[in-house]
Each structure stands twice: as structure tokens, then as C-alpha cells.
Motif scaffolding. Structure first.
Motif, mmCIF file in Angstrom:
data_model
loop_
_atom_site.group_PDB
_atom_site.id
_atom_site.type_symbol
_atom_site.label_atom_id
_atom_site.label_comp_id
_atom_site.label_asym_id
_atom_site.label_seq_id
_atom_site.Cartn_x
_atom_site.Cartn_y
_atom_site.Cartn_z
ATOM 1 N N TRP A 63 75.656 14.552 50.083
ATOM 2 C CA TRP A 63 75.618 13.186 50.621
ATOM 3 C C TRP A 63 74.190 12.651 50.671
ATOM 4 N N ALA A 64 73.245 13.476 51.039
ATOM 5 C CA ALA A 64 71.842 13.028 51.080
ATOM 6 C C ALA A 64 71.389 12.598 49.690
ATOM 7 N N GLU A 65 71.756 13.365 48.675
ATOM 8 C CA GLU A 65 71.389 13.019 47.306
ATOM 9 C C GLU A 65 72.115 11.763 46.845
ATOM 10 N N ALA A 66 73.375 11.619 47.207
ATOM 11 C CA ALA A 66 74.141 10.443 46.805
ATOM 12 C C ALA A 66 73.594 9.162 47.447
ATOM 13 N N LEU A 67 73.080 9.280 48.661
ATOM 14 C CA LEU A 67 72.553 8.113 49.377
ATOM 15 C C LEU A 67 71.097 7.784 49.028
ATOM 16 N N ALA A 68 70.454 8.645 48.254
ATOM 17 C CA ALA A 68 69.037 8.452 47.916
ATOM 18 C C ALA A 68 68.725 7.069 47.334
ATOM 19 N N PRO A 69 69.532 6.523 46.431
ATOM 20 C CA PRO A 69 69.209 5.192 45.900
ATOM 21 C C PRO A 69 69.170 4.107 46.983
ATOM 22 N N LEU A 70 69.969 4.244 48.002
ATOM 23 C CA LEU A 70 69.961 3.263 49.093
ATOM 24 C C LEU A 70 68.690 3.361 49.929
ATOM 25 N N ARG A 71 68.143 4.575 50.045
ATOM 26 C CA ARG A 71 66.898 4.753 50.807
ATOM 27 C C ARG A 71 65.688 4.247 50.049
ATOM 28 N N ARG A 72 65.769 4.146 48.753
ATOM 29 C CA ARG A 72 64.631 3.726 47.934
ATOM 30 C C ARG A 72 64.444 2.216 47.920
ATOM 31 N N ARG A 73 65.419 1.459 48.400
ATOM 32 C CA ARG A 73 65.328 -0.012 48.368
ATOM 33 C C ARG A 73 64.221 -0.500 49.236
#
Length: 187
Positions: free
Chosen positions: A177-187
Motif C-alpha cells: 500500500w505504501a508503494e501504491a500510494l507513492a504517486p499521491l505523495r509526490r504531488r
């Protein structure tokens, strides 16, 4: 490398939470591709929430809040280690969580609980609701330790193989889940 913070949720004298968190961290360190760090809220000396502005703004007035914010922001996900106090989480954990907002967003959360009657399961149910409001994605698997069967004399952690397997699955889910959510954290 995925970074996971293992958060010790109790500050009570004589607590067993620290040894539970160390057991969790030890399992995490055996896994490839992740970095784990024990984060003990007791080390931050957070008073009852004292920021003059909402955590939604991320504009902190106090050094203790800035230190806490900086540490929590470092991670891609968390494993919360919590006892059950009166069918919920300890006030120190709730207070520490409430200090921040954006630092928690779009990250994964796993839960390890301990207690007497239902092994801390009710505390995790409350913590799941809190996590959801912070945009923390709680994973399905949780580890619930019984003070009666997973501890010797209610004080020394002695988890069985079943708990080790559950903890491994919890880490698998938190990392995914942390890896899947990574693109959202990069915004």
C-alpha cells in the motif's frame, strides 16, 4: 527503499509497548526493500495539543511540534503499536496523532495491538477510524496480542509462530500500500 515508522503508542510507566514495538521492528528489519525505525512518542514530550492553529495548515508554532512533524514526514507508512485502554487507544497516542495532518496523508498503516480481554482489537477499531480521517490507508491484517497468552506473566512478550506469520503478512500489506500510494505523495 520503503520507509516504515513503528510507532510506540503508550507512554505509561512499566509499559510493554516498547518491547512489542521492538519485536515488530526486528521482523521488519529482516525484510528486503524496507527500512524500519522505532518512533517512541514518549521521546517527543508532546504536551496536550497546544498549537494555536489547525494542523491542516502545517504552520507549527512550537519546536516540539516541528520535531514531531519532521520525524513523521520521513516515512512512507507506519505500524502503530497500541494497547487497549478502556476500549480505545491511549490518550498520548491520540494526542500525538492529532498534532499533525498532512504528514500522515496518502500513506499506509498497519496495526499491532495488545490487551487483556480482546487483545486490543477495540483500540485498533478506533485507530482505523482516526487513520481514515487522516487519509491513512489501513491494511486489513492486524496483529492482536493477548496479555494472557502472548506474554509471560503479563510482562514479557512471547508470541507464537501464528503471530509471527500475521506480522509478516501485515508488513507485506503495508509495503504494498505504501508503494501504491507513492504517486499521491509526490504531488
Amino acid at each position: 527503499m520503503t520507509s516504515i515508522g513503528i510507532i510506540v503508542g503508550s507512554t505509561r510507566p512499566g509499559r510493554v509497548g516498547r518491547q512489542v514495538a521492538e519485536w515488530v521492528a526486528e521482523h521488519g528489519r529482516k525484510r528486503d526493500g524496507i527500512d524500519v525505525e522505532l518512533v517512541d512518542i514518549e521521546d517527543y514530550g508532546l504536551p496536550v495539543f497546544d498549537e494555536p492553529r489547525s494542523p491542516l495548515l502545517g504552520d507549527y508554532a512550537h519546536a516540539h511540534t516541528r520535531a514531531w512533524s519532521s520525524k513523521i514526514a520521513e516515512f512512507d507508512g507506519y505500524v502503530f503499536v497500541t494497547p487497549e485502554y478502556n476500549r480505545s487507544i491511549p490518550s498520548a497516542l491520540k494526542n500525538a496523532i492529532d498534532y499533525l495532518y498532512g504528514e500522515w496523508n496518502n500513506k499506509a498503516a498497519g496495526f499491532v495491538s495488545y490487551g487483556s480481554s480482546v487483545s486490543g482489537a477495540r483500540a485498533v477499531e478506533h485507530l482505523r477510524l482516526i487513520a481514515a480521517s487522516l487519509q491513512l490507508a489501513g491494511v486489513r491484517t492486524q496483529v492482536s496480542l493477548s496479555l494472557g497468552t502472548d506474554f509471560e506473566a503479563f510482562t514479557t512478550l512471547t508470541p507464537g509462530e501464528r503471530q509471527d506469520a500475521a506480522l509478516q503478512q501485515l508488513f507485506t500489506e503495508v509495503v504494498a500500500w505504501a508503494e501504491a500510494l507513492a504517486p499521491l505523495r509526490r504531488r
